[in-house]
Design a protein around this motif. Structure first.
Motif, mmCIF file in Angstrom:
data_model
loop_
_atom_site.group_PDB
_atom_site.id
_atom_site.type_symbol
_atom_site.label_atom_id
_atom_site.label_comp_id
_atom_site.label_asym_id
_atom_site.label_seq_id
_atom_site.Cartn_x
_atom_site.Cartn_y
_atom_site.Cartn_z
ATOM 1 N N PHE A 352 51.862 72.245 -96.097
ATOM 2 C CA PHE A 352 50.509 72.331 -95.543
ATOM 3 C C PHE A 352 50.288 73.690 -94.870
ATOM 4 C CE2 PHE A 352 50.013 67.678 -95.949
ATOM 5 C CZ PHE A 352 48.692 67.620 -96.351
ATOM 6 N N ALA A 355 49.740 76.284 -97.588
ATOM 7 C CA ALA A 355 48.399 76.080 -98.150
ATOM 8 C C ALA A 355 47.347 76.581 -97.174
ATOM 9 C CB ALA A 355 48.179 74.599 -98.456
ATOM 10 N N PHE A 356 47.598 76.370 -95.885
ATOM 11 C CA PHE A 356 46.662 76.883 -94.870
ATOM 12 C C PHE A 356 46.511 78.390 -95.010
ATOM 13 C CE2 PHE A 356 46.098 79.154 -90.936
ATOM 14 C CZ PHE A 356 45.025 78.530 -90.315
ATOM 15 N N LEU A 359 44.600 79.203 -98.377
ATOM 16 C CA LEU A 359 43.223 78.717 -98.512
ATOM 17 C C LEU A 359 42.349 79.200 -97.357
ATOM 18 C CD1 LEU A 359 44.050 75.131 -99.790
ATOM 19 C CD2 LEU A 359 43.317 77.108 -101.124
ATOM 20 N N TYR A 391 36.108 75.783 -96.550
ATOM 21 C CA TYR A 391 37.442 76.378 -96.738
ATOM 22 C C TYR A 391 38.097 76.688 -95.401
ATOM 23 C CZ TYR A 391 38.405 76.614 -101.653
ATOM 24 O OH TYR A 391 38.747 76.247 -102.925
ATOM 25 N N THR A 395 40.420 73.199 -95.341
ATOM 26 C CA THR A 395 41.747 73.720 -95.701
ATOM 27 C C THR A 395 42.287 74.618 -94.594
ATOM 28 O OG1 THR A 395 40.762 75.576 -96.874
ATOM 29 C CG2 THR A 395 41.235 73.606 -98.156
ATOM 30 N N PHE A 399 43.854 71.115 -92.465
ATOM 31 C CA PHE A 399 45.206 71.241 -93.036
ATOM 32 C C PHE A 399 46.219 71.569 -91.938
ATOM 33 C CE2 PHE A 399 45.517 71.687 -97.887
ATOM 34 C CZ PHE A 399 44.619 70.656 -98.080
ATOM 35 N N SER A 429 45.896 66.143 -102.102
ATOM 36 C CA SER A 429 44.876 66.710 -101.213
ATOM 37 C C SER A 429 44.561 68.149 -101.595
ATOM 38 C CB SER A 429 45.352 66.714 -99.759
ATOM 39 O OG SER A 429 45.437 65.422 -99.278
ATOM 40 N N THR A 430 45.612 68.945 -101.820
ATOM 41 C CA THR A 430 45.396 70.374 -102.048
ATOM 42 C C THR A 430 44.674 70.613 -103.366
ATOM 43 O OG1 THR A 430 47.355 70.831 -100.783
ATOM 44 C CG2 THR A 430 46.543 72.610 -102.171
ATOM 45 N N VAL A 433 41.003 69.136 -102.995
ATOM 46 C CA VAL A 433 40.114 69.842 -102.066
ATOM 47 C C VAL A 433 39.581 71.108 -102.724
ATOM 48 C CG1 VAL A 433 41.664 71.392 -100.769
ATOM 49 C CG2 VAL A 433 39.826 70.203 -99.583
ATOM 50 N N ASN A 434 40.384 71.697 -103.601
ATOM 51 C CA ASN A 434 39.890 72.878 -104.324
ATOM 52 C C ASN A 434 38.898 72.493 -105.407
ATOM 53 O OD1 ASN A 434 41.200 75.445 -103.342
ATOM 54 N ND2 ASN A 434 42.958 74.070 -103.462
#
Lengths: 532, 191
Positions: A352, A355-356, A359, A391, A395, A399, A429-430, A433-434
């Motif tokens: 996460f 990804a943070f 994103l 975003y 995210t 996130f 989720s990732t 969410v995109n």
């Protein structure tokens, strides 16, 4: 340490049983838990509203809800997610972690702490009860711009007083954090040894204290304009509706950093842990957060480039806005440099956090595009703006909240969470969410306005894709709840340190930590050994 | 130890609460600050008022012609029709010019209205002054009444040369007793 903790634990359990324990508790861990549970409930209420929005936008035409309800869904979704989900979650993290991170026995003002939490359920009862009133909930947008918002019916005073209560709650929480960090740090815990989560929260607290009262003033002016014959924003009486936008965004821009700065702190705790390397550029991280906070007070008019400002104003706010990219860039580079040539492992919190970084940076770049005045005239009030702030807030902030939850859940509960389920939650989720938000960039650039229940047919395809992503993202959050519930109820026993690379005072306590921790200050040696 | 901490907490809380109060006041202080800022820059298009004597002293610039356009509107639900008798006029800066507007009350009750002016581009607002205007006071029209109302204005010859067209707009709002008290106060100050 756990010996000493256990010793204090023996004579520490003074709480009442049952519900009155939660009503009257002044324990920072209890209050932190209540904040986090409340925030999770609000996340699902706000999420349900988002599902109604995406359902209506699944295809062109009016299918499921009437425009009035649609508009109140967008309005309340924003208010619930900002004031109900993200802000209380950060206060929950602050309650749980700050005393344990700085070696304090509790928050400095425990009774105020109880109050600031228990205001929240009342405030949201006021706000959400408007949905059942004749005329429906507030539907003029969360920015409450006059004269539109003054057309709100019975819901109007409920909206205003809910905002007052939410402001009071967050100011009380912020004062508590400042008092705790300034007055209760363990001996040897100097300011430049504080974990970054504590630093970013201190800065957030000052932003709250300085900006929330301005919002309170703005909504009070709305209230007197509607009921007491003042004309702050009424042109007929010599006022100016644009003035409201200036006052609102003077609060509103610091507010977006209130939502994201603690996320920077959490990511700065997680990445070094799983990279097994100290955070790159600790002091530059502190100064960057301070610089972002300062700049946040002088960029507000970039939310209103199209109101008709003089050229000098447009240029000033454009340059000041783009300047924020510098300290934010410092942070992103520091996180990447921390991961560079490190021994990384990819447990769910780290996933996460990475990804943070990726994103949130995408959201930062679209923010830069919006900050450039000439192109903002095209993007203003389109779905491009919606894509941008989702975003940075979903995210970004959400996130980071999930990363932090996975990171400290074993510490809070004493059990390891289900890593397999956590990874499934992360990947679904990732990806979803995109699928949900990336097409909204295209919709915005093609000219689809925000806050509309129906749209021209050329926007149909990407809206359908976005809605499918939305449904998957919404449903996948039930996995998050399952992971948390399973972890609270049982699971493999967590060690005190939990993660191999974990550094910091909270990991010197047992898992779960004793009800009262650090009744005697920690050894200075354990402070210096931290990764910050 | 305990009392030192208690004292430190109290001192810190009172300082932070003071900051909260100051910022609440700052929100309100933005209202007059905004008005001053707009006066200086002409940002919200509010135009100035001068006496007829002052207007007579201004030297007329016969070499220059500025086009002044007129726009009218009424606020939502306001039961008047409202229009300028001419859509635009060419004026020499410094020359006093009279134009007429006409309003009709289409409802079957007497209605009071307050006109609010705005001038575009806002950079020209400081150079546009009126000696007479129906917006200086509230206007009341009986049911079905039609009334012609004057505006007498002067464009200051110091108007920046690059500005060649001005647009003056008026919007009529329903005047309430309390709103008008505020409006009149601001009329004295500004319009």
């Amino acid at each position: 340490m756990s010996e000493a903790a256990a010793h204090h634990d023996d004579h520490g359990h003074h709480y009442n049983g049952g519900i009155s324990r939660w009503l009257t508790t002044t324990n920072h861990k209890d209050i932190g838990t209540m904040y986090l549970v409340f925030s999770l409930v609000m996340f699902f209420i706000g999420g349900a509203m988002a599902m109604i929005i995406r359902l209506e936008l699944f295809k062109p035409g009016l299918q499921f809800v009437d425009p009035q309800l649609f508009n109140s869904m967008t309005t309340l979704h924003a208010l619930v997610m900002i004031f109900g989900a993200v802000m209380p979650a950060w206060t929950g993290f602050a309650n749980w972690m700050i005393p344990m991170m700085i070696g304090a026995p509790d928050m400095a003002l425990p009774r105020l702490n109880n109050w600031s939490f228990w205001i929240l359920p009342f405030a949201f009862t006021l706000l959400l009860s408007t949905l059942f009133m004749p005329g429906g909930g507030p539907a003029g947008g969360w920015t409450m711009l006059p004269p539109l918002v003054l057309q709100t019916g019975m819901a109007f005073p409920f909206l205003i007083f809910a905002v007052h209560f939410l402001g009071a709650s967050s100011i009380a929480g912020a004062i508590n954090v400042v008092a705790t960090v300034f007055n209760l740090r363990a001996p040897g815990m100097t300011l430049m040894k504080l974990p970054l989560f504590v630093w970013t929260w201190i800065i957030t607290a000052f932003l709250l204290i300085a900006s929330m009262p301005v919002l309170a003033g703005a909504v009070t002016m709305l209230l007197t304009d509607k009921y007491f014959g003042t004309s702050f924003f009424s042109a007929a009486g010599g006022g100016d509706p644009v003035l409201f936008q200036h006052i609102f965004w003077f609060f509103g821009h610091p507010e977006v950093y209130i939502l994201i700065l603690p996320a920077f702190g959490i990511v700065s705790a997680i990445i070094p842990t799983f990279a097994r390397k100290p955070l790159f550029g600790y002091s530059s991280m502190v100064y960057a957060a301070g610089a972002i906070a300062f700049l946040s007070f002088i960029v507000w008019a970039h939310h209103m480039f199209t109101v008709g400002m003089p050229l000098a104003g447009e240029l000033f706010f454009m340059y000041a806005t783009v300047l924020i990219a510098v300290p934010t860039g410092v942070k992103v580079f520091n996180w990447v440099a921390t991961m560079w040539q490190s021994s990384m492992t990819f447990e769910t919190p780290m996933l996460f956090a990475i990804a943070f970084v990726v994103l949130f940076t995408i959201g930062g770049f679209s923010g830069l595009m919006l900050g450039v005045t000439p192109v903002d005239f095209q993007y203003h009030d389109t779905y491009f703006v919606v894509a941008h702030f989702h975003y940075v807030l979903v995210t970004g902030a959400v996130f980071a909240l999930m990363a932090g939850t996975y990171f400290w859940l074993p510490k809070w509960t004493g059990h390891m969470y289900d890593e397999t389920l956590g990874k499934w939650h992360f990947w679904i989720s990732t990806i979803s969410v995109n699928v949900l938000f990336f097409p909204q960039h295209f919709l915005g650039l093609a000219g689809m306005p925000r806050r509309i229940p129906d749209y021209a047919v050329q926007f149909a395809d990407w809206n359908m894709v976005s809605s499918i992503g939305g449904f998957v993202f919404g449903l996948s959050q039930f996995m998050f709840v399952i992971v948390i519930v399973k972890c609270v109820r049982g699971g493999a026993k967590a060690t005190d340190r939990v993660w191999e690379g974990a550094r910091g005072l909270e990991w010197t306590l047992s898992s779960p930590p004793p009800y009262h921790s650090f009744a005697t200050p920690p050894e200075p040696a354990t402070i210096d050994g931290g990764y910050r | 130890m305990k009392s030192t901490l208690h004292f430190a907490n109290r001192r810190l809380i009172s300082r932070l609460l003071l900051l909260v109060l100051v910022m609440f006041g700052f929100g309100y202080a933005l209202v007059p600050l905004y008005r001053v800022f707009c006066d200086v820059t002409g940002l919200n298009g509010k135009t100035g008022r001068i006496s007829a004597a002052t207007a007579a002293e201004i030297k007329v610039d016969q070499a220059r012609v500025v086009k002044v356009e007129f726009l009218t509107s009424v606020n939502a639900g306001f039961p008047w029709t409202f229009k300028p008798l001419i859509t635009h006029v060419d004026v020499h800066p410094g020359a006093e010019t009279l134009v007429m507007f006409e309003a009709t009350n289409a409802s079957n009750a007497a209605v009071a209205g307050q006109a609010v002016p705005s001038l575009a581009p806002s950079a020209a607002a400081r150079f546009f002054s009126k000696t007479e205007c129906f917006c200086f006071t509230q206007q009341t029209l009986a049911a079905g009444e039609t009334k012609q109302m004057p505006v007498r204005f002067v464009v200051n010859p110091k108007l920046p040369p690059k500005i060649m067209t001005l647009t003056l707009s008026y919007t009529f709002f329903r005047a309430t007793a309390r709103a008008s008290a505020n409006a009149v106060a601001s009329v004295d100050l500004k319009i």
